[in-house]
Scaffold this active site. Structure first.
Site, PDB file in Angstrom:
ATOM      1  N   ASP A  39      53.880   8.371  50.877  1.00 25.11           N
ATOM      2  CA  ASP A  39      55.210   8.976  50.711  1.00 25.11           C
ATOM      3  C   ASP A  39      55.494  10.053  51.754  1.00 25.11           C
ATOM      4  O   ASP A  39      56.388  10.875  51.575  1.00 25.11           O
ATOM      5  CB  ASP A  39      55.348   9.562  49.299  1.00 25.11           C
ATOM      6  CG  ASP A  39      54.250  10.562  49.011  1.00 25.11           C
ATOM      7  OD1 ASP A  39      53.359  10.715  49.872  1.00 25.11           O
ATOM      8  OD2 ASP A  39      54.274  11.190  47.938  1.00 25.11           O
ATOM      9  N   GLU A  41      53.414  12.472  52.759  1.00 29.27           N
ATOM     10  CA  GLU A  41      52.572  13.679  52.708  1.00 29.27           C
ATOM     11  C   GLU A  41      51.419  13.542  53.692  1.00 29.27           C
ATOM     12  O   GLU A  41      51.073  12.443  54.125  1.00 29.27           O
ATOM     13  CB  GLU A  41      52.039  13.882  51.277  1.00 29.27           C
ATOM     14  CG  GLU A  41      53.124  14.275  50.305  1.00 29.27           C
ATOM     15  CD  GLU A  41      52.580  14.488  48.891  1.00 29.27           C
ATOM     16  OE1 GLU A  41      51.359  14.353  48.683  1.00 29.27           O
ATOM     17  OE2 GLU A  41      53.398  14.785  47.999  1.00 29.27           O
ATOM     18  N   ARG A 102      65.816  29.661  68.828  1.00 29.57           N
ATOM     19  CA  ARG A 102      67.197  29.961  69.260  1.00 29.57           C
ATOM     20  C   ARG A 102      68.063  30.448  68.100  1.00 29.57           C
ATOM     21  O   ARG A 102      69.098  31.043  68.316  1.00 29.57           O
ATOM     22  CB  ARG A 102      67.830  28.718  69.903  1.00 29.57           C
ATOM     23  CG  ARG A 102      67.271  28.445  71.291  1.00 29.57           C
ATOM     24  CD  ARG A 102      67.891  27.211  71.908  1.00 29.57           C
ATOM     25  NE  ARG A 102      67.424  25.982  71.276  1.00 29.57           N
ATOM     26  CZ  ARG A 102      67.845  24.772  71.596  1.00 29.57           C
ATOM     27  NH1 ARG A 102      68.757  24.612  72.533  1.00 29.57           N
ATOM     28  NH2 ARG A 102      67.363  23.695  71.003  1.00 29.57           N
ATOM     29  N   LYS A 206      77.979  32.506  80.289  1.00 28.46           N
ATOM     30  CA  LYS A 206      78.129  31.313  79.445  1.00 28.46           C
ATOM     31  C   LYS A 206      78.748  31.733  78.126  1.00 28.46           C
ATOM     32  O   LYS A 206      78.298  32.690  77.516  1.00 28.46           O
ATOM     33  CB  LYS A 206      76.742  30.712  79.208  1.00 28.46           C
ATOM     34  CG  LYS A 206      76.671  29.607  78.194  1.00 28.46           C
ATOM     35  CD  LYS A 206      75.332  28.884  78.285  1.00 28.46           C
ATOM     36  CE  LYS A 206      74.461  29.106  77.086  1.00 28.46           C
ATOM     37  NZ  LYS A 206      73.198  28.367  77.102  1.00 28.46           N
ATOM     38  N   THR A 236      70.059  19.449  76.066  1.00 27.32           N
ATOM     39  CA  THR A 236      71.000  18.427  76.541  1.00 27.32           C
ATOM     40  C   THR A 236      71.149  18.460  78.067  1.00 27.32           C
ATOM     41  O   THR A 236      71.645  17.518  78.665  1.00 27.32           O
ATOM     42  CB  THR A 236      72.403  18.669  75.946  1.00 27.32           C
ATOM     43  OG1 THR A 236      72.869  19.953  76.406  1.00 27.32           O
ATOM     44  CG2 THR A 236      72.382  18.647  74.439  1.00 27.32           C
ATOM     45  N   GLY A 238      73.161  20.597  79.397  1.00 26.30           N
ATOM     46  CA  GLY A 238      74.507  21.135  79.624  1.00 26.30           C
ATOM     47  C   GLY A 238      74.493  22.508  80.299  1.00 26.30           C
ATOM     48  O   GLY A 238      75.281  22.767  81.216  1.00 26.30           O
ATOM     49  N   THR A 239      73.600  23.363  79.872  1.00 25.27           N
ATOM     50  CA  THR A 239      73.536  24.727  80.430  1.00 25.27           C
ATOM     51  C   THR A 239      73.167  24.679  81.912  1.00 25.27           C
ATOM     52  O   THR A 239      73.769  25.359  82.752  1.00 25.27           O
ATOM     53  CB  THR A 239      72.485  25.558  79.647  1.00 25.27           C
ATOM     54  OG1 THR A 239      72.888  25.591  78.283  1.00 25.27           O
ATOM     55  CG2 THR A 239      72.365  26.965  80.179  1.00 25.27           C
TER      56      THR A 239
HETATM   57  C1  R5P Z   1      70.200  29.056  75.249  1.00 25.18           C
HETATM   58  O1  R5P Z   1      70.610  30.203  75.332  1.00 25.18           O
HETATM   59  C2  R5P Z   1      68.921  28.608  75.878  1.00 25.18           C
HETATM   60  O2  R5P Z   1      68.339  29.638  76.640  1.00 25.18           O
HETATM   61  C3  R5P Z   1      69.113  27.377  76.748  1.00 25.18           C
HETATM   62  O3  R5P Z   1      69.905  27.719  77.864  1.00 25.18           O
HETATM   63  C4  R5P Z   1      69.781  26.264  76.005  1.00 25.18           C
HETATM   64  O4  R5P Z   1      69.251  26.137  74.727  1.00 25.18           O
HETATM   65  C5  R5P Z   1      69.656  24.956  76.748  1.00 25.18           C
HETATM   66  O5  R5P Z   1      70.238  23.949  75.992  1.00 25.18           O
HETATM   67  P1  R5P Z   1      71.032  22.771  76.670  1.00 25.18           P
HETATM   68  O6  R5P Z   1      70.133  22.111  77.668  1.00 25.18           O
HETATM   69  O7  R5P Z   1      71.403  21.866  75.534  1.00 25.18           O
HETATM   70  O8  R5P Z   1      72.256  23.363  77.311  1.00 25.18           O
END
Ligand code: R5P
Length: 322
Positions: A39, A41, A102, A206, A236, A238-239
């Site tokens: 299950d 565990e 985070r 950001k 992702t 994105g940052t």
């Molecule tokens: C956020 O402040 C963290 O330092 C990273 O910049 C962020 O978590 C990166 O996430 P992602 O690649 O999705 O933008």
């Protein structure tokens, strides 16, 4: 005391990384009997007698194709509980990538501060000490835990890598958000020392609007120079993408990325493959199997963080602190 006097465990999920640490310490991982039940565990039983021993347990808390972050956390907690019940003298949780780091503040009313709850869970099981690498916010980590925390940084690995790659080429270290400015400053001053040249820093603002990350101001001079964007993690992508675009708009000649944890959600591979980034350097604290194999070794370089962890354990063993 030699490294043989400590006991080093790694749960199955982090076995390969743990072996790397053990090799650096000229020791071997102690045996764990791990069983999975129908299950879902799980049970982990240390085979060696841990009574009166200094014990270190390695488990990086990222999700992979076998176990979720929560599953891995639960396995770690229960193993720590078992070690304490078996009268280990002390248990240090070695968590190269700490999940929920985070979620360290309330961005909106009634939001959970999950990083603090993780700290409470680890301490409730009797964790005596914690070793982690490049958490999102060091102050939040230190406030969340009452037990001693040793926070390691991957930037010495990045300094060595970029010094060999760029030599004395003019470079600027870029933080992709204001929260990462201190990390960028520490990296740039160590890099400048090795390269014997001035290394400037820059940052990109950001902010989130309606759940979407937006670019803000860019501060710093980057025109005609190589940009090294440094962050704690890539999820992702994105940052990083947003910061790289800002660097290009402001005239960066070449753009590199250094991030400790390659968490690599599906979208990240497309970001890494794009023309904007010349090279992305990460460490092996995360799920490196998620990186498109076509990119590994060409665009994405993976550095081994095990020596840093091993050195910290060695220092704790010898002096009580890294
Ligand atoms: C956020 O402040 C963290 O330092 C990273 O910049 C962020 O978590 C990166 O996430 P992602 O690649 O999705 O933008």
């Amino acid at each position: 005391m030699s490294a043989r006097d400590i006991l080093l465990f790694a749960l199955q999920d982090s076995h390969d990384f743990g072996e790397g640490v053990a090799t650096r310490l000229a020791t071997t991982l102690s045996d764990l009997e791990e069983s999975d039940f129908e299950d879902g565990e799980h049970k982990a039983r240390p085979v060696d007698d841990v009574s009166g021993r200094e014990v270190f347990v390695i488990q990086s808390l990222f999700s992979d194709n076998r176990h979720s972050v929560n599953d891995k956390l639960c396995r770690l907690l229960f193993l720590i509980g078992a070690l304490k019940d078996a009268r280990a003298a002390s248990v240090t949780a070695v968590i190269p990538y700490l999940c929920y780091a985070r979620q360290d503040r309330k961005a909106q009313p009634q939001e959970p501060i999950s990083s603090r709850y993780v700290a409470q869970l680890l301490e409730a099981m009797g964790t005596d000490r914690l070793i982690v690498m490049d958490v999102h916010d060091l102050a939040a980590l230190e406030n969340a835990f009452r037990c001693p925390t040793d926070h390691l940084e991957a930037f010495p690995l990045f300094v060595e890598h970029f010094a060999a790659l760029l030599g004395s080429e003019p470079a600027v270290v870029v933080s992709p958000d204001i929260g990462g400015t201190r990390r960028a400053l520490r990296f740039s001053s160590a890099f400048a020392e090795v390269c014997h040249s001035e290394i400037d820093t820059a940052f990109v603002e950001k902010h989130r609007s309606g759940g979407t990350i937006k670019s803000g101001a860019f501060a710093g001079k980057i025109e005609g120079r190589s940009a090294i964007i440094i962050d704690d993690l890539i999820s992702t992508g994105g940052t990083i993408l947003r910061a790289a675009r800002a660097c290009r708009e402001h005239g960066a000649r070449r753009i590199f990325v250094a991030a400790t944890h390659g968490i690599f959600a599906v979208e990240a591979n497309a970001v890494m493959a794009g023309d904007l980034l010349e090279q992305v350097v990460i460490t092996n604290t995360g799920p490196i199997y998620r990186i498109d194999p076509e990119l590994v070794g060409k665009k994405v370089v993976i550095l081994d963080a095990a020596p840093l962890i091993a050195a910290a354990i060695d220092c704790i063993r010898a002096r009580g602190s890294p």
